[in-house]
Design a protein around this motif. Structure first.
Motif, PDB file in Angstrom:
ATOM      1  N   LEU A  99      -5.812  -7.695  -3.191  1.00 39.54           N
ATOM      2  CA  LEU A  99      -4.787  -7.506  -2.180  1.00 39.54           C
ATOM      3  C   LEU A  99      -4.238  -8.847  -1.710  1.00 39.54           C
ATOM      4  CD1 LEU A  99      -6.336  -4.754  -2.181  1.00 39.54           C
ATOM      5  CD2 LEU A  99      -5.714  -4.587   0.227  1.00 39.54           C
ATOM      6  N   THR A 100      -2.933  -8.909  -1.518  1.00 39.20           N
ATOM      7  CA  THR A 100      -2.322 -10.087  -0.906  1.00 39.20           C
ATOM      8  C   THR A 100      -2.703 -10.101   0.569  1.00 39.20           C
ATOM      9  OG1 THR A 100      -0.315  -8.880  -0.354  1.00 39.20           O
ATOM     10  CG2 THR A 100      -0.347 -10.037  -2.496  1.00 39.20           C
ATOM     11  N   ASP A 101      -2.425 -11.199   1.261  1.00 34.52           N
ATOM     12  CA  ASP A 101      -2.742 -11.273   2.694  1.00 34.52           C
ATOM     13  C   ASP A 101      -2.038 -10.173   3.485  1.00 34.52           C
ATOM     14  OD1 ASP A 101      -4.456 -13.411   2.336  1.00 34.52           O
ATOM     15  OD2 ASP A 101      -2.965 -14.927   2.879  1.00 34.52           O
ATOM     16  N   THR A 118      -3.876  -7.070   5.666  1.00 41.83           N
ATOM     17  CA  THR A 118      -3.545  -6.757   7.056  1.00 41.83           C
ATOM     18  C   THR A 118      -3.137  -5.289   7.183  1.00 41.83           C
ATOM     19  OG1 THR A 118      -2.860  -9.036   7.462  1.00 41.83           O
ATOM     20  CG2 THR A 118      -2.024  -7.358   8.984  1.00 41.83           C
ATOM     21  N   ALA A 119      -2.317  -4.815   6.251  1.00 37.26           N
ATOM     22  CA  ALA A 119      -1.881  -3.416   6.268  1.00 37.26           C
ATOM     23  C   ALA A 119      -3.075  -2.473   6.087  1.00 37.26           C
ATOM     24  CB  ALA A 119      -0.841  -3.180   5.180  1.00 37.26           C
ATOM     25  N   GLY A 157     -13.761 -13.043   1.785  1.00 31.79           N
ATOM     26  CA  GLY A 157     -12.495 -12.657   2.410  1.00 31.79           C
ATOM     27  C   GLY A 157     -11.573 -11.918   1.455  1.00 31.79           C
ATOM     28  N   ASP A 158     -11.870 -11.972   0.164  1.00 35.36           N
ATOM     29  CA  ASP A 158     -11.067 -11.226  -0.800  1.00 35.36           C
ATOM     30  C   ASP A 158     -11.287  -9.732  -0.619  1.00 35.36           C
ATOM     31  OD1 ASP A 158      -9.937 -13.429  -2.181  1.00 35.36           O
ATOM     32  OD2 ASP A 158     -11.750 -13.653  -3.398  1.00 35.36           O
ATOM     33  N   LEU A 170       0.813  -1.217   0.000  1.00 31.87           N
ATOM     34  CA  LEU A 170       0.000   0.000   0.000  1.00 31.87           C
ATOM     35  C   LEU A 170       0.848   1.270   0.000  1.00 31.87           C
ATOM     36  CD1 LEU A 170      -2.727  -1.120   2.540  1.00 31.87           C
ATOM     37  CD2 LEU A 170      -2.814  -1.197   0.048  1.00 31.87           C
ATOM     38  N   SER A 171       2.145   1.116   0.077  1.00 34.74           N
ATOM     39  CA  SER A 171       3.122   2.213  -0.003  1.00 34.74           C
ATOM     40  C   SER A 171       2.739   3.423   0.823  1.00 34.74           C
ATOM     41  CB  SER A 171       3.385   2.573  -1.458  1.00 34.74           C
ATOM     42  OG  SER A 171       3.899   1.448  -2.129  1.00 34.74           O
TER      43      SER A 171
END
Length: 178
Positions: free
Chosen positions: A161-163, A167-168, A117-118, A48-49
């Motif tokens: 988004l990756t896992d 989380t981020a 969950g995606d 997410l930079s």
């Protein structure tokens, strides 16, 4: 040629998927420098930079729908993806009226969390245009709230988004709520 199809799908998936949308996270439009990947492994957002804050809106009804349409023109040599999200926010209020106005005046980037969950991002480069309808229905069980439509037009389809990115994202949710 760099645009050759690289995989097929040779079986029908099991019927264990779920549909529906759980929440959306709005980020004020900016060039955050998201790190993305578009490969045979999928359209992913891995970092997410520069994003520092998102505003979460929980969705708890059946009127929320996401769709994405791709359009190509051989004559013009163009392809683009139109991302559409209809979502309902319940309960009209003076505070929410202001937030709805700001959504319409801006062009937020919208992270959409599905019941599976995606989480995916729409409006990654150009943001989303939002239109709104406020209503209080005529019967006690009618909608008291906002029916909103967000539209993004992008050169790439949505990015999942990756896992780690999920989380981020959840760690960036603002505590400033109505």
């Amino acid at each position: 040629m760099s645009c050759d199809i690289s995989r097929g799908k040779n079986e029908i998936a099991c019927k264990n998927a779920v549909s529906g949308l759980k929440a959306i996270y709005l980020a004020n439009y900016d060039d955050y420098g998201y790190v993305t990947s578009s490969t045979v492994s999928g359209q992913t957002l891995t970092d997410l930079s520069g994003l520092t804050e998102v505003f979460k809106y929980e969705l708890k009804n059946s009127g929320n729908v996401f769709s994405q349409d791709g359009a190509s023109s051989r004559d013009n040599g163009t392809t683009f993806f139109t991302q559409n999200l209809t979502f309902i926010l319940t309960r009209l209020s003076k505070e929410m009226e202001f937030q709805v106005k700001m959504m319409a005046w801006g062009r937020p980037q919208i992270f959409v969390e599905a019941n599976s969950g995606d989480i995916f991002l729409m409006g990654i480069e150009h943001g989303c245009e939002i239109s709104t309808n406020s209503a209080i229905g005529g019967t006690m069980d009618s909608l008291n709230g906002y029916t909103m439509t967000a539209v993004g037009m992008e050169k790439e389809p949505i990015f999942y988004l990756t896992d780690a990115a999920k989380t981020a994202l959840k760690a960036l949710v603002s505590s400033n709520n109505i």
